[in-house]
Design a protein around this motif. Structure first.
Motif, PDB file in Angstrom:
ATOM      1  N   PRO A   1      49.079  12.447  68.680  1.00  0.00           N
ATOM      2  CA  PRO A   1      50.056  12.645  67.919  1.00  0.00           C
ATOM      3  C   PRO A   1      51.561  12.508  67.866  1.00  0.00           C
ATOM      4  CG  PRO A   1      49.053  14.536  66.320  1.00  0.00           C
ATOM      5  CD  PRO A   1      48.408  13.560  67.695  1.00  0.00           C
ATOM      6  N   PRO A   2      52.638  12.140  67.202  1.00  0.00           N
ATOM      7  CA  PRO A   2      54.056  11.980  68.039  1.00  0.00           C
ATOM      8  C   PRO A   2      54.619  13.576  67.231  1.00  0.00           C
ATOM      9  CG  PRO A   2      53.783  10.345  65.951  1.00  0.00           C
ATOM     10  CD  PRO A   2      52.457  10.897  67.181  1.00  0.00           C
ATOM     11  N   ARG A   3      55.272  14.005  67.530  1.00  0.00           N
ATOM     12  CA  ARG A   3      55.610  15.457  66.846  1.00  0.00           C
ATOM     13  C   ARG A   3      56.628  14.718  65.001  1.00  0.00           C
ATOM     14  NH1 ARG A   3      60.067  17.482  71.472  1.00  0.00           N
ATOM     15  NH2 ARG A   3      61.174  15.618  71.259  1.00  0.00           N
ATOM     16  N   VAL A   4      56.173  15.462  64.332  1.00  0.00           N
ATOM     17  CA  VAL A   4      57.177  15.446  62.728  1.00  0.00           C
ATOM     18  C   VAL A   4      58.059  15.888  63.460  1.00  0.00           C
ATOM     19  CG1 VAL A   4      56.973  17.208  61.478  1.00  0.00           C
ATOM     20  CG2 VAL A   4      54.991  17.661  62.615  1.00  0.00           C
ATOM     21  N   GLY A   5      59.263  15.938  64.240  1.00  0.00           N
ATOM     22  CA  GLY A   5      60.316  15.887  64.278  1.00  0.00           C
ATOM     23  C   GLY A   5      60.626  14.577  63.919  1.00  0.00           C
ATOM     24  N   THR A   6      60.142  13.769  65.087  1.00  0.00           N
ATOM     25  CA  THR A   6      60.288  12.674  65.511  1.00  0.00           C
ATOM     26  C   THR A   6      60.352  12.060  64.181  1.00  0.00           C
ATOM     27  OG1 THR A   6      58.972  12.576  67.784  1.00  0.00           O
ATOM     28  CG2 THR A   6      59.256  10.345  66.945  1.00  0.00           C
ATOM     29  N   ILE A   7      59.005  11.873  63.109  1.00  0.00           N
ATOM     30  CA  ILE A   7      58.583  11.515  62.610  1.00  0.00           C
ATOM     31  C   ILE A   7      59.579  11.052  61.353  1.00  0.00           C
ATOM     32  CG2 ILE A   7      56.867  10.727  60.940  1.00  0.00           C
ATOM     33  CD1 ILE A   7      55.640  10.709  63.589  1.00  0.00           C
ATOM     34  N   ILE A   8      60.359  12.812  61.094  1.00  0.00           N
ATOM     35  CA  ILE A   8      61.203  12.787  60.192  1.00  0.00           C
ATOM     36  C   ILE A   8      62.420  12.249  60.525  1.00  0.00           C
ATOM     37  CG2 ILE A   8      62.298  14.667  59.240  1.00  0.00           C
ATOM     38  CD1 ILE A   8      60.281  16.627  58.897  1.00  0.00           C
ATOM     39  N   ALA A   9      62.848  11.712  61.478  1.00  0.00           N
ATOM     40  CA  ALA A   9      64.023  10.927  62.337  1.00  0.00           C
ATOM     41  C   ALA A   9      63.816   9.777  62.250  1.00  0.00           C
ATOM     42  CB  ALA A   9      64.086  11.365  64.090  1.00  0.00           C
ATOM     43  N   LEU A  10      61.913   9.575  62.269  1.00  0.00           N
ATOM     44  CA  LEU A  10      62.309   8.136  61.900  1.00  0.00           C
ATOM     45  C   LEU A  10      62.301   7.680  60.646  1.00  0.00           C
ATOM     46  CD1 LEU A  10      59.626   7.278  64.408  1.00  0.00           C
ATOM     47  CD2 LEU A  10      61.489   6.411  64.052  1.00  0.00           C
ATOM     48  N   LEU A  11      61.799   8.416  59.836  1.00  0.00           N
ATOM     49  CA  LEU A  11      62.343   8.156  58.232  1.00  0.00           C
ATOM     50  C   LEU A  11      63.385   8.531  57.793  1.00  0.00           C
ATOM     51  CD1 LEU A  11      58.909   9.910  56.898  1.00  0.00           C
ATOM     52  CD2 LEU A  11      59.041   7.636  57.057  1.00  0.00           C
ATOM     53  N   LEU A  12      63.903   9.283  58.207  1.00  0.00           N
ATOM     54  CA  LEU A  12      65.487   9.505  57.749  1.00  0.00           C
ATOM     55  C   LEU A  12      67.273   8.632  58.345  1.00  0.00           C
ATOM     56  CD1 LEU A  12      65.801  13.392  58.616  1.00  0.00           C
ATOM     57  CD2 LEU A  12      65.848  12.230  56.214  1.00  0.00           C
ATOM     58  N   LEU A  13      66.013   7.695  58.948  1.00  0.00           N
ATOM     59  CA  LEU A  13      66.926   6.411  59.895  1.00  0.00           C
ATOM     60  C   LEU A  13      67.241   4.859  58.364  1.00  0.00           C
ATOM     61  CD1 LEU A  13      68.074   5.075  61.757  1.00  0.00           C
ATOM     62  CD2 LEU A  13      66.378   4.178  63.081  1.00  0.00           C
ATOM     63  N   PRO A  14      66.003   4.298  57.590  1.00  0.00           N
ATOM     64  CA  PRO A  14      66.930   4.172  56.477  1.00  0.00           C
ATOM     65  C   PRO A  14      67.274   4.509  56.063  1.00  0.00           C
ATOM     66  CG  PRO A  14      64.363   4.354  56.472  1.00  0.00           C
ATOM     67  CD  PRO A  14      65.110   4.972  57.437  1.00  0.00           C
ATOM     68  N   LEU A  15      66.905   6.243  55.378  1.00  0.00           N
ATOM     69  CA  LEU A  15      68.019   6.815  54.457  1.00  0.00           C
ATOM     70  C   LEU A  15      69.467   6.948  55.043  1.00  0.00           C
ATOM     71  CD1 LEU A  15      67.629   9.090  52.286  1.00  0.00           C
ATOM     72  CD2 LEU A  15      67.905  11.103  54.362  1.00  0.00           C
ATOM     73  N   VAL A  16      69.705   7.215  56.452  1.00  0.00           N
ATOM     74  CA  VAL A  16      71.466   7.221  56.452  1.00  0.00           C
ATOM     75  C   VAL A  16      72.093   5.904  56.882  1.00  0.00           C
ATOM     76  CG1 VAL A  16      72.166   8.066  58.959  1.00  0.00           C
ATOM     77  CG2 VAL A  16      70.739   9.388  58.346  1.00  0.00           C
ATOM     78  N   LEU A  17      70.822   4.555  57.387  1.00  0.00           N
ATOM     79  CA  LEU A  17      71.251   3.466  56.904  1.00  0.00           C
ATOM     80  C   LEU A  17      71.829   3.449  55.623  1.00  0.00           C
ATOM     81  CD1 LEU A  17      69.277   1.683  59.978  1.00  0.00           C
ATOM     82  CD2 LEU A  17      72.257   2.653  59.684  1.00  0.00           C
ATOM     83  N   ILE A  18      71.354   3.214  54.681  1.00  0.00           N
ATOM     84  CA  ILE A  18      71.228   2.335  53.343  1.00  0.00           C
ATOM     85  C   ILE A  18      72.367   3.931  52.551  1.00  0.00           C
ATOM     86  CG2 ILE A  18      70.526   2.483  51.149  1.00  0.00           C
ATOM     87  CD1 ILE A  18      67.584   2.105  52.392  1.00  0.00           C
TER      88      ILE A  18
END
Length: 459
Positions: free
Chosen positions: A232-249
């Motif tokens: 599986p991908p690193r936890v940091g990668t998943i957190i970054a992906l989930l934060l991306l829409p957060l930052v954009l919104i």
């Protein structure tokens, strides 16, 4: 509809609305008629009975249906794609394991709720919930295997609290502008209110309903793929992906906050570009495209394989999308019937203290026609002159803003599209959704108003 005037009074309209809601419950709960068919049927019957011109009934219903789907379908569809990519890659399981390691199994619902509170600051309720669902499902599967409400209600309640009470979300911002309140003061009180309100109305309530109603994890994107990668991908990668829409919104909601505060001009081209990139559907689209590359292409999956993963996410959520749209249709018919205007005129000048009147008007409007936004804006519009003439200080006016917001969230039920969204995404039937989510919304409203009332009288 502009040339038509409702001739029925408030009492008949309320009676029709109550009968329509009762009919929905009977058809869905007793006769097991599919919710999508039920909502369309009752919406059309309500339109006929309330006197909406026959030639405009279908147009009004379709417009309300499409208006709801315009945002909901994009958010759920794109969110389901993002969730499926996270789940398929093994990222949801990895993040779930990390959350459980940090908070422990017993505190996992608390950890999910706190994470949702943080995510819920800039991101709207429906978008935030859809993005968090694969993590909620993965944690529920990892810890208990079949108890989605124990983890889902605290998280959903967190997004609701932030969406209702905390700027820069549109509801409290709109009420702030209508009342002429200090936006910074509303933000400060909203933030102070958010955690204790969530703890009581969502976390403690979620623990209770999670014990009473043990439901399995739905199969939207929470099922484990048989071909799920072993690396599986690193936890940091998943957190970054989930934060991306957060930052954009946050670009969108943050800029709107600055606009309301008079700091920036909405006419500036850079403002419009950044606001567009931060719109929820655009933010989620960008996030899905990034996830396709990070979790797919870069990890060796290409073409048809990725297409199948994406396609498999859409079928399970089709029913959720259609039922939510039909719920919006029913609520739209009630609004088109004029019930909101009739109630507003009847409730105006009822002689209560301003903060009580603002809350009660918002509650009645919310129960009658479903839309929290309509309830909030209508109640604020009615009460704004009384607030302006009342000589209140900045803290008292901010408390009135949040009291109106509290009333607008009270006891969402079958005329609210959000009721169907939460219920279907968590695999609940109508009766269970009423006993869990509707009560949670009522608790959130009452507890929030009680706290705001104390602030109002000690200010």
């Amino acid at each position: 509809m502009e040339d038509w005037t409702q001739t029925l009074g408030t009492a008949p309209l309320l009676g029709i609305a109550a009968a329509a809601i009762a009919l929905i419950l009977i058809l869905v709960i007793k006769f097991k008629l599919h919710a999508f068919l039920t909502l369309i049927l009752v919406a059309l019957l309500t339109a006929f009975v309330t006197g909406i011109p026959t030639g405009l009934i279908v147009e009004t219903a379709v417009t309300a249906f499409g208006g709801t789907l315009g945002s909901v379908a994009l958010l759920i569809g794109l969110g389901a794609m993002l969730g499926k990519l996270v789940e398929h890659s093994g990222g949801a399981r990895a993040l779930a394991d990390k959350l459980v390691d940090v908070f422990g199994e017993k505190r996992a619902p608390f950890g999910l709720g706190v994470a949702s509170l943080i995510m819920g600051f800039p991101i709207f309720f429906d978008a935030g919930l859809v993005v968090m669902l694969p993590i909620i499902f993965a944690v529920a599967r990892r810890v208990s295997g079949n108890n989605v409400l124990l983890y889902g209600i605290p998280a959903a309640g967190a997004f609701s609290v932030m969406h209702v009470f905390v700027p820069p979300h549109p509801g409290p911002v709109a009420a702030t502008e209508l009342y002429g309140a200090d936006l910074g003061m509303v933000l400060l009180i909203g933030l102070l209110l958010a955690f204790p309100l969530w703890y009581v109305s969502a976390y403690l309530w979620g623990k209770r309903v999670g014990t009473k109603y043990v439901l399995p994890v739905p199969g939207f994107f929470g099922d484990v793929d048989q071909d799920q990668p072993t690396n599986p991908p690193r936890v940091g990668t998943i957190i970054a992906l989930l934060l991306l829409p957060l930052v954009l919104i946050f670009m969108n909601t943050g800029l709107d906050f600055l606009r309301a505060a008079g700091t920036v001009s909405e006419d500036a081209e850079w403002f419009q570009v950044l606001s567009a990139l931060g719109e929820s559907p655009v933010a989620l689209l960008i996030s899905v495209l990034v996830a396709l590359f990070v979790l797919g292409t870069r990890r060796g999956e290409h073409g048809t394989a990725l297409e199948k993963v994406i396609d498999s996410s859409l079928g399970p959520v089709a029913s959720v999308i259609l039922i939510t749209g039909a719920g919006g249709m029913f609520g739209g018919i009630l609004r088109a019937s004029g019930i909101g205007d009739a109630l507003a005129s009847s409730l105006d000048g009822i002689g209560l203290p301003v903060i009580f009147a603002a809350y009660i008007i918002a509650v009645v409007l919310r129960l009658a026609q479903g839309s929290a936004t309509v309830a909030l804006v209508t109640a604020a519009g009615l009460m704004a002159p009384a607030v302006a003439a009342g000589g209140f200080n900045s803290v008292e006016v901010a408390a009135v803003v949040l009291a109106t917001a509290a009333g607008s969230v009270f006891a969402g039920h079958v005329n609210d599209s959000g009721f169907w969204l939460v219920g279907r995404l968590m695999g609940m039937d109508v009766k269970t959704t009423l006993k869990t989510w509707t009560v949670q919304q009522a608790l959130e409203s009452v507890v929030g108003f009680a706290v705001v009332l104390v602030i109002f009288y000690i200010a």
